[in-house]
Design an enzyme around this catalytic site. Structure first.
Site, PDB file in Angstrom:
ATOM      1  N   LYS A  48     -12.802   7.745  -7.143  1.00  0.00           N
ATOM      2  CA  LYS A  48     -12.040   9.068  -7.981  1.00  0.00           C
ATOM      3  C   LYS A  48     -13.065   9.754  -8.648  1.00  0.00           C
ATOM      4  CE  LYS A  48      -7.381   7.253  -8.697  1.00  0.00           C
ATOM      5  NZ  LYS A  48      -7.429   6.215  -7.730  1.00  0.00           N
TER       6      LYS A  48
ATOM      7  N   ASP B  43     -11.011   9.491  -3.486  1.00  0.00           N
ATOM      8  CA  ASP B  43      -9.567   9.426  -3.575  1.00  0.00           C
ATOM      9  C   ASP B  43      -9.134  11.101  -3.950  1.00  0.00           C
ATOM     10  OD1 ASP B  43      -9.185   7.002  -3.240  1.00  0.00           O
ATOM     11  OD2 ASP B  43      -9.057   6.267  -5.293  1.00  0.00           O
TER      12      ASP B  43
ATOM     13  N   GLN C   6      -2.975  15.116   0.459  1.00  0.00           N
ATOM     14  CA  GLN C   6      -1.670  14.431  -0.072  1.00  0.00           C
ATOM     15  C   GLN C   6      -0.503  15.420   0.570  1.00  0.00           C
ATOM     16  OE1 GLN C   6      -3.254  15.575  -3.793  1.00  0.00           O
ATOM     17  NE2 GLN C   6      -3.031  13.391  -4.570  1.00  0.00           N
TER      18      GLN C   6
ATOM     19  N   ARG D 181      -7.848  10.179   5.150  1.00  0.00           N
ATOM     20  CA  ARG D 181      -6.873   9.484   4.511  1.00  0.00           C
ATOM     21  C   ARG D 181      -5.473  10.470   4.273  1.00  0.00           C
ATOM     22  NH1 ARG D 181      -7.525   6.583  -0.786  1.00  0.00           N
ATOM     23  NH2 ARG D 181      -8.959   5.222   0.335  1.00  0.00           N
TER      24      ARG D 181
ATOM     25  N   VAL E  69      -2.024  10.463   2.626  1.00  0.00           N
ATOM     26  CA  VAL E  69      -1.265   9.812   1.758  1.00  0.00           C
ATOM     27  C   VAL E  69       0.058  11.018   1.478  1.00  0.00           C
ATOM     28  CG1 VAL E  69      -2.880   8.612   0.735  1.00  0.00           C
ATOM     29  CG2 VAL E  69      -2.224  10.623  -0.427  1.00  0.00           C
ATOM     30  N   LYS E  70       1.148  10.319   0.778  1.00  0.00           N
ATOM     31  CA  LYS E  70       2.207  11.127   0.520  1.00  0.00           C
ATOM     32  C   LYS E  70       2.114  11.899  -0.884  1.00  0.00           C
ATOM     33  CE  LYS E  70       5.984   8.896   3.031  1.00  0.00           C
ATOM     34  NZ  LYS E  70       7.327   8.151   2.817  1.00  0.00           N
TER      35      LYS E  70
ATOM     36  N   ALA F 138       0.837  10.668  -5.068  1.00  0.00           N
ATOM     37  CA  ALA F 138       1.162   9.955  -6.126  1.00  0.00           C
ATOM     38  C   ALA F 138       1.192  10.627  -7.508  1.00  0.00           C
ATOM     39  CB  ALA F 138       0.278   8.686  -6.291  1.00  0.00           C
TER      40      ALA F 138
ATOM     41  N   HIS G  34       3.403   3.014   3.176  1.00  0.00           N
ATOM     42  CA  HIS G  34       4.039   1.460   3.710  1.00  0.00           C
ATOM     43  C   HIS G  34       5.356   1.822   3.997  1.00  0.00           C
ATOM     44  CE1 HIS G  34       1.718   1.346  -0.380  1.00  0.00           C
ATOM     45  NE2 HIS G  34       1.092   0.376   0.216  1.00  0.00           N
TER      46      HIS G  34
ATOM     47  N   ARG H 157       2.188   2.927  -9.714  1.00  0.00           N
ATOM     48  CA  ARG H 157       2.760   1.867  -8.664  1.00  0.00           C
ATOM     49  C   ARG H 157       4.246   1.721  -9.174  1.00  0.00           C
ATOM     50  NH1 ARG H 157      -1.645   3.388  -7.280  1.00  0.00           N
ATOM     51  NH2 ARG H 157      -0.194   4.689  -6.312  1.00  0.00           N
TER      52      ARG H 157
ATOM     53  N   GLU I  63       6.473   4.493  -8.067  1.00  0.00           N
ATOM     54  CA  GLU I  63       6.779   4.729  -6.600  1.00  0.00           C
ATOM     55  C   GLU I  63       8.053   4.172  -6.271  1.00  0.00           C
ATOM     56  OE1 GLU I  63       2.184   4.981  -5.249  1.00  0.00           O
ATOM     57  OE2 GLU I  63       3.258   3.464  -5.189  1.00  0.00           O
TER      58      GLU I  63
HETATM   59  C1  LIG Z   1      -4.501   2.888   0.797  1.00  0.00           C
HETATM   60  C2  LIG Z   1      -3.673   3.772   0.069  1.00  0.00           C
HETATM   61  C3  LIG Z   1      -4.659   4.791  -0.699  1.00  0.00           C
HETATM   62  C4  LIG Z   1      -4.142   6.071  -1.441  1.00  0.00           C
HETATM   63  N1  LIG Z   1      -4.682   6.879  -2.086  1.00  0.00           N
HETATM   64  C5  LIG Z   1      -4.109   7.856  -2.712  1.00  0.00           C
HETATM   65  C6  LIG Z   1      -4.955   8.979  -3.222  1.00  0.00           C
HETATM   66  O1  LIG Z   1      -6.248   8.888  -2.952  1.00  0.00           O
HETATM   67  N2  LIG Z   1      -4.042   9.900  -3.998  1.00  0.00           N
HETATM   68  C7  LIG Z   1      -2.842   9.843  -4.198  1.00  0.00           C
HETATM   69  O2  LIG Z   1      -2.377  10.671  -4.525  1.00  0.00           O
HETATM   70  N3  LIG Z   1      -2.270   9.008  -3.469  1.00  0.00           N
HETATM   71  C8  LIG Z   1      -2.709   7.903  -3.025  1.00  0.00           C
HETATM   72  N4  LIG Z   1      -2.091   6.969  -2.578  1.00  0.00           N
HETATM   73  C9  LIG Z   1      -0.445   6.660  -2.884  1.00  0.00           C
HETATM   74  C10 LIG Z   1       0.354   7.514  -2.027  1.00  0.00           C
HETATM   75  O3  LIG Z   1       0.304   8.645  -2.324  1.00  0.00           O
HETATM   76  C11 LIG Z   1       1.737   7.106  -2.298  1.00  0.00           C
HETATM   77  O4  LIG Z   1       2.263   7.320  -3.559  1.00  0.00           O
HETATM   78  C12 LIG Z   1       2.337   5.712  -2.202  1.00  0.00           C
HETATM   79  O5  LIG Z   1       1.408   5.352  -0.897  1.00  0.00           O
HETATM   80  C13 LIG Z   1       3.651   5.434  -1.617  1.00  0.00           C
HETATM   81  O6  LIG Z   1       4.177   6.186  -0.710  1.00  0.00           O
HETATM   82  P1  LIG Z   1       4.308   5.550   0.771  1.00  0.00           P
HETATM   83  O7  LIG Z   1       3.741   6.564   1.658  1.00  0.00           O
HETATM   84  O8  LIG Z   1       4.248   4.129   0.713  1.00  0.00           O
HETATM   85  O9  LIG Z   1       6.164   5.963   1.138  1.00  0.00           O
HETATM   86  P2  LIG Z   1       7.402   5.900   0.256  1.00  0.00           P
HETATM   87  O10 LIG Z   1       8.399   6.706   0.741  1.00  0.00           O
HETATM   88  O11 LIG Z   1       6.924   6.129  -1.418  1.00  0.00           O
HETATM   89  O12 LIG Z   1       7.674   4.429   0.272  1.00  0.00           O
HETATM   90  C14 LIG Z   1       8.086   3.733   1.469  1.00  0.00           C
HETATM   91  C15 LIG Z   1       8.300   2.276   1.103  1.00  0.00           C
HETATM   92  O13 LIG Z   1       7.023   1.670   0.879  1.00  0.00           O
HETATM   93  C16 LIG Z   1       7.238   0.487  -0.091  1.00  0.00           C
HETATM   94  N5  LIG Z   1       6.414   0.894  -1.190  1.00  0.00           N
HETATM   95  C17 LIG Z   1       5.798   2.197  -1.602  1.00  0.00           C
HETATM   96  N6  LIG Z   1       5.323   2.008  -2.601  1.00  0.00           N
HETATM   97  C18 LIG Z   1       5.323   0.884  -2.995  1.00  0.00           C
HETATM   98  C19 LIG Z   1       5.002   0.227  -3.993  1.00  0.00           C
HETATM   99  N7  LIG Z   1       4.192   0.713  -5.099  1.00  0.00           N
HETATM  100  N8  LIG Z   1       5.475  -1.172  -4.510  1.00  0.00           N
HETATM  101  C20 LIG Z   1       6.088  -1.881  -3.699  1.00  0.00           C
HETATM  102  N9  LIG Z   1       6.596  -1.277  -2.456  1.00  0.00           N
HETATM  103  C21 LIG Z   1       6.121   0.339  -2.132  1.00  0.00           C
HETATM  104  C22 LIG Z   1       8.808   0.599  -0.291  1.00  0.00           C
HETATM  105  O14 LIG Z   1       9.326  -0.318   0.573  1.00  0.00           O
HETATM  106  C23 LIG Z   1       9.182   1.979   0.230  1.00  0.00           C
HETATM  107  O15 LIG Z   1      10.693   1.965   0.510  1.00  0.00           O
HETATM  108  C24 LIG Z   1      -2.680   5.775  -1.872  1.00  0.00           C
HETATM  109  C25 LIG Z   1      -1.824   5.032  -0.937  1.00  0.00           C
HETATM  110  C26 LIG Z   1      -2.559   4.023   0.044  1.00  0.00           C
HETATM  111  C27 LIG Z   1      -1.621   2.792   0.791  1.00  0.00           C
END
Ligand SMILES: Cc1cc2nc3c(=O)[nH]c(=O)nc-3n(C[C@H](O)[C@H](O)[C@H](O)COP(=O)(O)OP(=O)(O)OC[C@H]3O[C@@H](n4cnc5c(N)ncnc54)[C@H](O)[C@@H]3O)c2cc1C
Length: 333
Positions: free
Chosen positions: A98, A135, A164, A185, A187-188, A190, A228, A290, A293
């Site tokens: 970061k 990140d 993002q 990478r 991501v959605k 955060a 995920h 986390r 989310e």
């Molecule tokens: C490897 C990695 C790196 C990342 N780096 C960044 C970054 O640099 N900047 C940034 O803004 N975001 C980052 N993120 C976070 C990302 O933006 C999301 O907030 C996060 O991944 C949750 O979204 P989702 O894509 O899993 O989908 P979602 O629609 O939020 O979740 C889908 C399903 O995944 C599971 N799930 C999701 N989150 C969780 C959790 N916390 N605990 C348990 N189960 C969960 C649940 O079953 C959920 O129903 C990163 C995520 C990952 C996996």
């Protein structure tokens, strides 16, 4: 409503003091954080490597406001890289950085300081055969982080950036990066963002994520699909196949403590999985994101607090699975 409140709390110094000083919450954080020391991170990474997963390690910390702390973070990364090398764990690892943790938002020359620190970390990473991904933090940092990524790639071509899907600008950023061949990478997102810059509804974010997968798979970039979400993982597999990519021409990334069984299914079918391992004492902001989310995480957290439970047991529900995911021709749960 809980998500935005927790995201606001993730930036509150008062909440931080309260949560960090409570021994039980520190224990609960270990569900998502590998530990406080470099040894903890290396042990977690080595265990994951033995199970066929690659890793990306994050020294926790963000929003640093003084030069001494920024230097400390840089030093922690350099130490981590050499320790990974000593443990013969550098090759399957990369590090996630970061830029606000290495000075990006310092009032004087923040961007230059962050670039210099990131360069030093990349030099150490290069020496031990490790890669670096920057990140992405909140929308105010995007221009600077993309510019620093591009500058670093002039010397270290494998430096990755994160985009993002929740940000409206990402469609253009993806198009611009797609031709670069960089490691990206997706991501959605955060962070809590204003609706002028970000899609307010989950359905819009999911749609944008899906479009992002399509662009990435059809580009020269190395796609790192960080989610995920089983729908998105299935979408990624289908798009990769359509674009003629083999299972090792892209990878899935998941957070430490989430989606273990899904990861096993992907690995069994020949796919690549990388787990994001955060460690360090500055775990508050990461932990709160986390919780935000997933409501079930908050319920688990509150239940444990109420019971005064002292061991970081996992939630009883499906925290470790993300639903059915098809990689190859099979469906995995
Ligand atoms: C490897 C990695 C790196 C990342 N780096 C960044 C970054 O640099 N900047 C940034 O803004 N975001 C980052 N993120 C976070 C990302 O933006 C999301 O907030 C996060 O991944 C949750 O979204 P989702 O894509 O899993 O989908 P979602 O629609 O939020 O979740 C889908 C399903 O995944 C599971 N799930 C999701 N989150 C969780 C959790 N916390 N605990 C348990 N189960 C969960 C649940 O079953 C959920 O129903 C990163 C995520 C990952 C996996």
């Amino acid at each position: 409503m809980l998500g935005p409140t927790l995201l606001r709390a993730s930036r509150s110094p008062r909440m931080r003091n309260a949560v960090e000083s409570y021994r039980l919450t520190r224990k609960l954080a270990t569900r998502f954080v590998a530990g406080e020391t470099t040894d903890d991170a290396i042990a977690a990474a080595s265990a994951l490597h033995r199970s066929g997963r690659a890793t990306t390690i994050d020294v926790l910390g963000e929003d640093v406001t003084d030069l001494a702390s920024a230097r400390q973070t840089r030093d922690a990364y350099v130490e981590l890289l050499y320790r990974l090398h000593e443990a013969a764990a550098a090759a399957p690892s990369e590090v996630s950085l970061k830029l606000t943790a290495v000075g990006q938002q310092l009032p004087r020359n923040g961007e230059d300081v962050a670039l210099q620190h990131a360069r030093e970390i990349c030099t150490a990473a290069d020496a031990v055969g490790c890669r670096v991904t920057l990140d992405m933090e909140d929308h105010t940092t995007v221009d600077s982080t993309l510019a620093i990524g591009a500058e670093l790639r002039r010397t270290f071509p494998l430096v990755g950036n994160v985009l993002q899907a929740n940000l409206r600008r990402t469609v253009d950023d993806l198009a611009a990066l797609a031709s670069s061949g960089a490691r990206i990478r997706l991501v959605k997102g955060a962070y809590r963002e204003p609706r002028e810059v970000a899609f307010p509804r989950k359905i819009q974010v999911d749609e944008a994520y899906r479009d992002g997968i399509t662009t990435l798979m059809g580009s020269r970039c190395y796609p790192m699909i960080a989610t995920h979400d089983p729908v998105m993982l299935n979408e990624a597999r289908a798009r990769a196949e359509r674009a003629g990519r083999g299972p090792t021409d892209w990878e899935v990334q998941m957070l430490y403590g989430v989606g273990r069984q899904t990861q096993e299914g992907i690995i069994a079918s020949g796919g690549r999985v990388r787990v994001y391992i955060p460690f360090g004492t500055d775990w508050y902001g990461y932990f709160m994101r986390r919780l935000a989310e997933r409501p079930a995480n908050v319920a688990f957290f509150l239940r444990a607090l109420v019971k005064g439970q002292t061991s970081p047991t996992r939630p009883p529900s499906r925290s470790d699975t993300c639903g059915p995911v098809a990689i190859g021709s099979q469906m995995y749960r």
